[in-house]
Design a protein around this motif. Structure first.
Motif, mmCIF file in Angstrom:
data_model
loop_
_atom_site.group_PDB
_atom_site.id
_atom_site.type_symbol
_atom_site.label_atom_id
_atom_site.label_comp_id
_atom_site.label_asym_id
_atom_site.label_seq_id
_atom_site.Cartn_x
_atom_site.Cartn_y
_atom_site.Cartn_z
ATOM 1 N N UNK A 1 1.402 17.265 -2.902
ATOM 2 C CA UNK A 1 0.581 17.600 -2.025
ATOM 3 C C UNK A 1 1.252 19.028 -1.875
ATOM 4 N N UNK B 1 1.043 -1.223 0.145
ATOM 5 C CA UNK B 1 -0.261 -0.288 0.353
ATOM 6 C C UNK B 1 0.879 1.069 0.203
ATOM 7 N N UNK B 2 1.508 1.760 -1.187
ATOM 8 C CA UNK B 2 2.237 2.881 -1.939
ATOM 9 C C UNK B 2 3.614 2.459 -0.093
ATOM 10 N N UNK C 1 15.187 13.697 2.977
ATOM 11 C CA UNK C 1 14.454 12.160 2.452
ATOM 12 C C UNK C 1 12.568 11.707 2.968
ATOM 13 N N UNK C 2 11.960 12.096 2.242
ATOM 14 C CA UNK C 2 10.742 11.922 2.451
ATOM 15 C C UNK C 2 9.992 10.693 2.737
ATOM 16 N N UNK C 3 8.887 11.156 4.158
ATOM 17 C CA UNK C 3 8.526 9.629 4.410
ATOM 18 C C UNK C 3 7.786 9.131 3.038
ATOM 19 N N UNK C 4 7.090 7.825 4.193
ATOM 20 C CA UNK C 4 5.668 7.222 3.029
ATOM 21 C C UNK C 4 4.970 6.285 3.759
ATOM 22 N N UNK C 5 4.207 7.272 3.934
ATOM 23 C CA UNK C 5 3.465 6.475 4.941
ATOM 24 C C UNK C 5 2.163 5.917 3.680
ATOM 25 N N UNK C 6 1.915 4.751 4.653
ATOM 26 C CA UNK C 6 0.992 3.689 3.399
ATOM 27 C C UNK C 6 -0.399 4.443 3.249
ATOM 28 N N UNK C 7 -1.134 4.197 1.488
ATOM 29 C CA UNK C 7 -1.849 5.129 1.387
ATOM 30 C C UNK C 7 -3.101 4.378 0.510
ATOM 31 N N UNK C 8 -3.800 4.241 0.063
ATOM 32 C CA UNK C 8 -4.991 3.483 -0.823
ATOM 33 C C UNK C 8 -4.041 3.125 -2.417
ATOM 34 N N UNK D 1 -5.020 11.808 -3.974
ATOM 35 C CA UNK D 1 -3.824 11.084 -3.146
ATOM 36 C C UNK D 1 -3.263 9.410 -4.215
ATOM 37 N N UNK E 1 -1.755 11.360 5.140
ATOM 38 C CA UNK E 1 -1.920 12.916 3.943
ATOM 39 C C UNK E 1 -2.674 11.670 2.597
ATOM 40 N N UNK E 2 -3.548 12.195 1.470
ATOM 41 C CA UNK E 2 -4.227 13.454 1.762
ATOM 42 C C UNK E 2 -5.190 14.256 2.777
ATOM 43 N N UNK F 1 -1.507 6.632 -6.024
ATOM 44 C CA UNK F 1 -0.018 6.742 -6.676
ATOM 45 C C UNK F 1 0.687 6.874 -8.024
#
Lengths: 490, 714
Positions: free
Chosen positions: A123, A51-52, B398-405, B630, B443-444, B632
Motif C-alpha cells: 500500500x 485469512x492472509x 520483515x513485514x507484519x502480516x496482519x489478517x485480511x479479507x 487490499x 490496513x489498508x 491478496x
C-alpha cells in the motif's frame, strides 16, 4: 541459544501463509515418519493463516526406543531446538530467523526466495518493499545448510502446488533420515492430485541440489537504434552526455520517439544537455535528470493511454498474463473514467482553456463525463474509437495539457539549473522530486500539488538536500498528506 | 457448508475396543464422548472449537445412529442452557465453545446450572485460546470455574490423557453433581497423535426417553428457598465430593523422585507439562520420556486444588516452583493458603520468578526454571547461553502480516464504499463487531473505532446520539450475519428501535458464520438437510420494528453501496437505518464453483472465466487501488519500465474476477490501467466466427499502426 540435538528426535517447523498447504505438508511429513516406524505429532494454530496471515506448523518425530514408552512431545518449536525449517516465502524464511528457529550448525533451512508482499509493502505510495538480500545473507549465517530457490517459479514450472515443492525440497535436502520412495508414497496415499504433486515433488527435490537461487529478474536491455534518426540521437548522447547518464538517456530518447517523434526526443536532449553542462563527476544529477525528464515529458495523457491499450503486442501480453489458451476467446474490457478535464486537456489549448474557464460550458458538457466507461478494446466499436484518439498524437503539441506540462518542465529545469552551481546535492534532490508527479485524476493532482509545495517552500526559504529528501519521503508517507503538511507547517 | 470437511475423518469414530485411533485432538475428544455414552452434544463455533463443531456436524449420521442428539446452538448461552437436560435426568451431555469469550456469553446459564447442580454428567469443553490466536488473551476460564464452583480439567497434552480426561470428567461430574469444564488448549485441538480406542456406548437414556418421562425437583431450581440450599450444598457436599473423586482416582499425577537433596519441587498445570519436560530435558534434568530428576506434581485438575496432595508434596521441601500460565495467579494464591494451613514452611515461588504475562512456552519455562534453580538449588542451575537475536537492520525488513479479507471477499467492497463516503462526508464513529469484517480495522482500510463483542456492533454505537441540525453526524455500526443471529437482532436492532436511535447499522450477510469456518446459520442460502435455513435478515429486522431498511444483493456494486450509505447517513428520516449487504462468502462460493467448472470444462462445455489485470505500462505505481482494496490477488511487482523505480500494481492468477478492481477504478476515478479479461473456453461456433472477423480487422489496424511506429522509432 543452541542446544544439542536429540539423536532420536527431529523437530520441524513449517512457516507458511494461508492457502499454501502448510497443513498438508505437515501431514505428509508425519505419514513418512510413521511409515518408517517413527512416532509423529503435528500441531498448528488454525484460523489465522487462512485469512492472509502467516502460521507456524510444528511437527515432531521420535524414534521409539523399543521400551514401548511414549516420548513427551512439544507443541511448538523452541528457539535453538529446531532441526529443519521449511518456509514458503522469503520473508517467512526471515521470520523463522527472527523467531530464532534456525540456528547455525544445526538447522537445515529450506526456504523459498520469492516474495509475497505484505499489505504494508503493497500500500506504500512509492516503494515499500523489504530488502530480501539482507534476509538471504542472514539465512546463510544462521543455518547449517540453506536450501533456497524460487518455489513459486518451481510451482509454475511443474504445474503443481507449493506444498509439493516444499515436500520435494525437504526430501532433497536430506535432512530427514527417510528414503525418498517413502516421501513419494505419502503423496500417493493421499490420493489427491497425485500426478501433479509428484511432479512438484520432483521439481523441489531437484532444486534442493542446486545452489541458492533468487527469482529471475527482468533485465532491461539498453535500446539499440534501428532508424536513421535514432542513430543520430544515439550519437549525440555519446558525444554530449557523461557516461553515467547514457543508459537513462538512451531509454529516454527511445521512449519519447515512441511517445511523440524524433523532434520531441531532440528537445529532450536539448534540455538534458543544459543540465549536464552544470554537472560534475559522478554525474548523478545528469543521470537522474535523464530519467525524470523522460518520465515527465512522456506524461500519460488520453492519447498515450489509447495508443498503449490498442497495440497488438498488448493483447498478446494480456493473453499470456491471464493464461488464455489459443482456442479460447479473450475479450478485454478497460475501466476508463475520462472527465471533462482530461477531454479538454486533449483539445487545442485555446479551446480547452475556454471550456474549462466557463462555468456554463463545464456544467453543460460535464454531464457527459460523470460516468466511468466500460471500454471493450477487443470489440470493433471501442477499438476504432481508441485508435482514432491515438491518432491525435500529431495534434498533441497544440493540446492544452502539452502547453501546461512544458511550462512546468521548463520551470523545474530552470530551478534545477539555478541551484546546480550553488549545491549539486540540492539540485539532485529537486530533480528527484519529479517522482511525486504520477498517476491520473486525483492522484495526479495530489502529487503535483505536493511537488509544487516543496518547490514553493524551497523558493521561499532554501532548504538543504536532506530536508528536501525528507519532505519528498513525507509526501509519499500517506495519501492524505497529513505528515507532509505537518512538516511544512512546522 | 463448512470450510473444512471431516467427512473422511469421522469414519474413524466407529473404531472399536483395542483399535489404534490416529487423528487430531478434536476427533479424539469426539471419540471420547461417544465412548462415554454421551446423550446430547451442542456448542457454538469459534477458534479453536470451530472444527470440533464441524466434526460433530459431519458425524451427525453416526451420532443419530447411536441415539445422540446434536445441536448447533444459536450461541454459547444456548449451549450452556442445554445442560439443563442433565439437571433432572441421568443424561450425559457435552457442550463446547471458544473461551474465554464464549464463557462470558454462557455465564448466565452456567451460574444457574452450577447453582442447582446436575444429576447426569455435564461436560463443558472450552477451547482455551490463551496466547497466540486469542482474542482476549489475558483472561482465564479458571476464574469462571472458581466463581461458579465448577471443576476445571487441564489435561497433559497428549491424546491418551485427553481422551481419559473426557471419560473421567463425566464420572467426576456425576460423583459431585457439578458441571465439569475441560480446558482444551489451542494447539491440542489440532494436535495429531494416537490412542487405543474403546467401543462406542449408546446412552443408557436418550433425550427423547427423558422427555417422555418428565421429572420435576423444585430443589434444583434457582428460587428461594432452594437457592440458599444450593450455596450450602455446593460447599458442604459437592466440593468435598469433587475433591474426594479427584484424589481417590488419582486424576493428578506425580513424576520424578519424591524428594531431592536440594529440597525443591515443581508444580505444573497439566496443559503445560510437555513444555516443562522439554525445558528440563534441554538442561539435563529430564529425558525425552519424562523421566525427571526433580519431583513434579502435575495438576491435571486445575480446580479444585486438593489440599492433602499439596501438603504432601510440599512437606520437606524448601521451595516449590508453580508454573501457572496467565494471571491473576489463582493457583499460586491457593497453594500459599494451603501450605500455611498445613503449617508448612515451604516457599511457593511463582510469578516473582516467572513472567506475569504471555504464554509459558518451553523457552520461557527454561529461563524461569534456570532462575528458580539459581536461587534455590544453585548446584543444578544451568548456564544459559546469551540470546542471539536477529540484528535490528535485518529484522526491520520483515513485514507484519496482519489478517485480511480473502481474495474476492464480498465484504471488502463495503469498506471501499465506506472509504469513498468518508472522503465526501468526513470521518464518522464506526462501531465494529466480531467476524471477518473486523479486518477492516487493519490496513489498508483502517476503519473501526471499537469492538465490544460478538453481535454487539450496533449496541456499541448506542450511546452515540447525533446532535440536531447542522454538523450532525450519525455513527455507523457493523454487524455480521453470524453476530446478528447470535444476539445482534435484540441487543442491537431491537435496542436501537426501542431507544429511537438514529445511527446506521450495516449487516454483512455473506451466508455463513464465515470467520469461524463457514458454518450455516439461520439466514444461510444453502440447503442443509439437518437445519432450517433461508430466514431473511431483512424480515427479522422489520419484525422488530425497523422502518428504514435497505438491501443490496451484490456488494461488489461499489457505487450502489456508496450511494446507499450516503443516503443512510444524510436522510432526514429519524430512527435506525439498517443496510443489509448480501453476497456469498467467496471461499465457500469458490469451493463449490471450482468443481462445477472443472467438470464442465472436462465435458467440453462452454465455460466463462473472468479475471482482472493491470497494464504495467500505464500504471504509475501510486497504489491507490491497493489502498482501496487490499485483495491478496492485487499485489505489486518490480516495474518493468527501465526508467520508473516504484513497483507497479499487479494482479496474480489467484484473481477470481469478483469485479471490485474495476468498480474501484470507476468509483474512485483511478487510473485506466485495470482491465477485465473475459475468457471463454469451448466457445460456440457463432461466437468463434464473430471473434475471428473482428480479430482480423483489429489485427490489420494494429499492423498498420505498428508500421507507422517502427518508422518513427529509435
Amino acid at each position: 541459544m543452541t542446544t544439542a540435538p536429540n539423536q532420536n528426535r527431529l523437530t520441524i517447523a513449517i512457516l507458511a501463509l494461508g492457502g499454501q498447504g502448510g497443513g498438508v505438508l505437515a501431514d505428509w511429513i508425519q505419514e513418512v515418519a510413521r511409515a518408517e516406524g517413527w512416532m509423529a505429532q503435528g500441531t498448528s494454530v488454525p484460523g489465522v493463516a487462512q485469512r492472509t496471515g502467516s502460521t507456524v506448523y510444528y511437527v515432531e518425530l521420535a524414534k521409539p526406543d523399543g521400551s514401548g514408552r511414549l516420548p513427551v512431545m512439544a507443541q511448538m518449536p523452541m528457539p535453538g531446538d529446531v532441526d529443519v525449517v521449511v518456509a514458503s516465502e522469503l520473508m517467512e524464511t526471515g521470520r523463522a530467523l527472527l523467531r530464532g528457529f534456525s540456528t547455525a550448525h544445526r538447522t537445515t533451512l529450506v526456504g523459498s526466495t520469492h516474495r509475497i508482499y505484505a499489505i504494508g509493502e503493497k500500500q506504500a505510495m512509492g516503494d515499500g518493499r523489504g530488502n530480501g538480500e539482507k534476509i538471504i545473507e542472514a539465512a546463510h549465517q544462521r543455518s547449517k545448510r540453506f536450501v533456497g530457490f524460487d518455489m513459486e517459479a518451481a510451482t509454475e514450472r511443474s504445474g503443481s502446488v507449493i506444498s509439493a515443492i516444499m515436500f520435494g525440497a525437504l526430501a532433497g535436502s536430506g535432512a530427514l533420515p527417510f528414503p525418498t520412495e517413502t516421501f513419494r508414497k505419502a503423496i500417493e496415499h493421499s490420493g489427491i492430485a497425485v500426478k501433479s504433486n509428484l511432479n512438484g515433488f520432483q521439481e523441489g527435490f531437484d532444486q534442493a541440489q542446486a545452489p541458492v537461487a533468487m527469482p529471475v529478474e527482468d533485465v532491461h536491455e539498453v535500446p539499440v537504434p534501428t532508424t536513421v534518426r535514432g542513430r543520430e540521437l544515439a550519437a549525440r548522447i555519446t558525444a554530449a552526455l557523461p557516461v553515467p547518464a547514457h543508459v537513462n538517456a538512451l531509454h529516454g530518447v527511445a521512449r519519447l520517439m515512441d511517445y511523440q517523434d524524433g523532434d520531441y526526443a531532440a528537445l529532450y536532449l536539448d534540455r538534458l544537455e543544459t543540465v549536464a553542462a552544470l554537472d560534475a563527476a559522478p554525474f548523478e544529477m545528469t543521470a537522474e535528470t535523464a530519467r525524470h525528464l523522460a518520465l515527465w515529458m512522456g506524461y500519460e495523457d488520453t492519447i498515450r493511454v489509447a495508443d498503449l491499450k490498442t497495440r497488438g503486442s498488448r493483447i498478446a501480453r494480456v493473453r499470456g498474463e491471464v493464461k488464455a489458451q489459443d482456442d479460447q476467446i479473450l475479450s478485454i474490457t478497460e475501466f476508463m473514467h475520462p472527465r471533462l478535464q482530461e477531454v479538454c486537456e486533449t483539445l487545442p489549448a485555446g479551446i480547452g482553456r475556454k471550456i474549462l474557464g466557463s462555468n456554463r460550458m463545464t456544467d453543460l458538457l460535464g454531464r457527459f463525463f460523470t460516468q466511468g466507461r466500460h471500454v471493450e478494446t477487443t470489440g470493433l466499436r471501442w477499438f476504432l474509437a481508441l485508435r482514432a484518439l491515438a491518432k491525435m498524437r500529431g495534434m498533441r503539441p497544440r493540446s492544452l495539457r502539452y502547453v501546461e506540462e512544458q511550462e512546468r518542465i521548463e520551470g523545474w529545469l530552470e530551478l534545477v539549473r539555478s541551484q546546480a552551481p550553488l549545491d549539486l546535492g540540492v539540485a539532485l534532490e529537486l530533480v528527484k522530486c519529479q517522482r511525486l508527479i504520477k498517476g491520473y485524476g486525483d492522484t495526479f493532482e495530489r502529487g503535483l500539488a505536493n511537488y509544487e509545495r516543496i518547490v514553493a517552500e524551497h523558493r521561499r526559504s532554501p532548504r538543504g538536500a536532506g530536508e528536501i529528501r525528507r519532505l519528498r519521503d513525507l509526501a509519499l508517507a500517506d495519501d492524505k498528506s497529513v505528515a507532509f503538511v505537518e512538516a511544512l507547517a512546522g | 457448508m463448512a470450510e473444512r470437511s471431516f467427512k473422511k475423518e469421522v469414519t474413524k469414530l466407529t473404531a472399536g475396543e483395542g483399535e489404534t485411533f490416529t487423528g487430531e485432538g478434536i476427533l479424539a475428544v469426539t471419540k471420547a464422548l461417544l465412548q462415554s455414552g454421551v446423550a446430547y452434544v451442542g456448542g457454538y463455533q469459534g477458534s479453536p472449537i470451530s472444527h470440533l463443531m464441524d466434526v460433530f456436524a459431519d458425524a451427525n449420521d453416526l451420532l443419530e445412529s447411536l441415539g445422540v442428539h446434536f445441536e448447533a446452538s444459536a450461541s454459547e448461552a444456548t449451549a450452556a442452557a442445554m445442560l439443563a437436560a442433565s439437571v433432572n435426568y441421568p443424561l450425559r451431555g457435552a457442550v463446547a465453545w471458544k473461551s474465554v469469550v464464549g464463557t462470558n456469553v454462557a455465564s448466565d446459564a452456567l451460574s444457574n446450572v452450577a447453582s442447582g447442580g446436575v444429576t447426569g454428567g455435564a461436560l463443558i469443553i472450552v477451547g482455551e485460546d490463551y496466547g497466540e490466536g486469542s482474542s482476549i488473551m489475558q483472561e482465564r476460564t479458571h476464574a469462571f470455574a472458581m466463581k461458579s464452583q465448577m471443576w476445571l480439567i487441564d489435561p497433559r497434552p497428549n491424546l491418551p490423557s485427553i481422551v481419559d480426561s473426557v471419560e473421567q470428567a463425566f464420572r467426576l461430574s456425576e460423583a459431585s453433581n457439578t458441571p465439569v469444564m475441560l480446558q482444551l488448549r489451542v494447539r491440542s485441538c489440532h494436535m495429531t497423535g494416537s490412542f487405543v480406542a474403546k467401543d462406542n456406548v449408546r446412552p443408557p437414556l436418550t433425550v427423547g426417553e427423558a422427555a417422555a418421562h418428565p421429572v420435576r425437583d423444585t430443589d434444583r431450581i434457582v428460587l428461594p428457598p432452594a437457592n440458599f440450599l444450593h450455596e450450602v450444598e455446593k460447599i458442604e457436599k459437592r466440593w468435598p465430593a469433587g475433591i474426594a473423586y479427584v484424589r481417590d482416582n488419582k486424576l493428578n499425577e506425580w513424576f520424578g523422585p519424591e524428594e531431592t537433596g536440594e529440597g525443591i519441587g515443581l508444580i505444573v498445570q497439566g496443559g503445560l507439562y510437555n513444555n516443562l519436560n522439554r525445558a528440563m530435558e534441554l538442561i539435563g534434568l529430564a529425558d525425552a520420556y519424562g523421566e525427571s530428576k526433580l519431583p513434579i506434581y502435575c495438576m491435571n485438575v486445575a480446580y479444585p486444588v486438593i489440599p492433602e496432595e499439596v501438603a504432601e508434596f510440599c512437606r520437606n521441601k524448601k521451595a516449590v516452583l508453580i508454573l501457572e500460565e496467565g494471571q491473576p495467579e489463582f493457583i499460586e494464591h491457593e497453594l500459599n493458603t494451603l501450605v500455611r494451613r498445613a503449617g508448612l514452611d515451604t516457599r511457593i515461588v511463582g510469578k516473582d520468578t516467572m513472567p506475569r504475562s504471555g504464554e509459558y512456552t518451553a523457552e520461557v519455562i527454561r529461563k524461569g526454571l534456570a532462575k528458580f534453580l539459581a536461587d534455590h538449588a544453585p548446584a543444578l542451575a544451568p548456564e544459559l547461553e546469551a540470546a542471539n537475536p536477529l540484528p535490528a537492520p535485518v529484522a526491520k525488513e520483515i513485514p507484519q502480516r496482519p489478517a485480511g479479507f480473502c481474495t474476492g471477499c464480498p465484504e471488502r467492497p463495503i469498506f471501499t464504499a465506506m472509504k469513498l463516503v468518508e472522503r465526501e462526508l468526513g470521518p464518522t464513529h464506526v462501531s465494529a463487531d466480531i467476524g471477518c469484517h473486523l479486518f477492516s480495522i487493519l490496513p489498508p482500510f483502517n476503519i473501526g473505532n471499537t469492538t465490544m463483542g460478538y453481535g454487539l456492533g450496533a449496541a456499541g454505537a448506542s450511546a452515540f446520539k447525533p446532535k440536531e441540525g447542522e454538523g450532525s453526524k450519525r455513527s455507523i455500526a457493523i454487524m455480521g450475519d453470524g453476530g446478528f443471529w447470535h444476539n445482534g437482532l435484540t441487543s442491537g436492532i431491537g435496542n436501537a428501535v426501542f431507544n429511537k436511535d438514529d445511527g446506521v447499522t450495516i449487516i454483512i450477510d455473506n451466508g455463513y458464520s464465515a470467520a469461524t469456518g463457514g458454518q450455516d446459520i439461520l439466514s444461510s442460502r444453502a440447503d442443509n438437510k439437518n437445519r432450517v435455513t433461508r430466514n431473511l435478515i431483512t424480515k427479522a429486522v422489520r419484525g422488530v420494528g425497523a422502518k428504514w431498511v435497505r438491501e443490496t444483493t451484490r456488494t461488489y456494486d461499489v457505487p450502489k453501496m456508496r450511494d446507499m450509505l450516503r443516503e443512510a447517513l444524510t436522510t432526514p428520516e429519524k430512527g435506525p437505518k439498517v443496510i443489509v449487504a448480501q453476497s456469498e462468502c467467496m471461499l465457500n462460493l469458490q469451493r463449490r464453483d471450482k468443481k462445477v467448472k472443472a467438470a464442465a470444462l472436462k465435458a467440453g462445455e462452454r465455460v466463462v472465466r473472468e479475471r482482472f489485470g493491470v497494464d504495467a505500462d500505464t500504471c504509475t505505481g501510486d497504489h491507490s487501488c491497493i489502498r482501496l482494496s487490499g485483495c491478496p490477488s492485487l499485489t505489486i511487482k518490480p516495474n518493468p519500465d527501465p526508467l520508473r523505480q516504484d513497483p507497479v500494481a499487479h494482479v496474480e492468477n489467484s484473481c477470481v474476477g469478483c469485479g471490485l478492481c474495476g468498480e474501484v477504478s470507476h468509483a474512485a476515478v483511478l487510473c485506466p490501467s485495470f482491465y477485465r479479461a473475459h475468457i471463454v473456453a469451448n466457445p460456440g461456433k457463432l461466437e468463434r466466427f464473430k471473434a475471428k472477423i473482428s480479430g482480423a480487422i483489429i489485427a490489420r489496424w494494429q499492423a498498420s499502426a505498428e508500421r507507422e511506429r517502427v518508422a518513427r522509432a529509435f
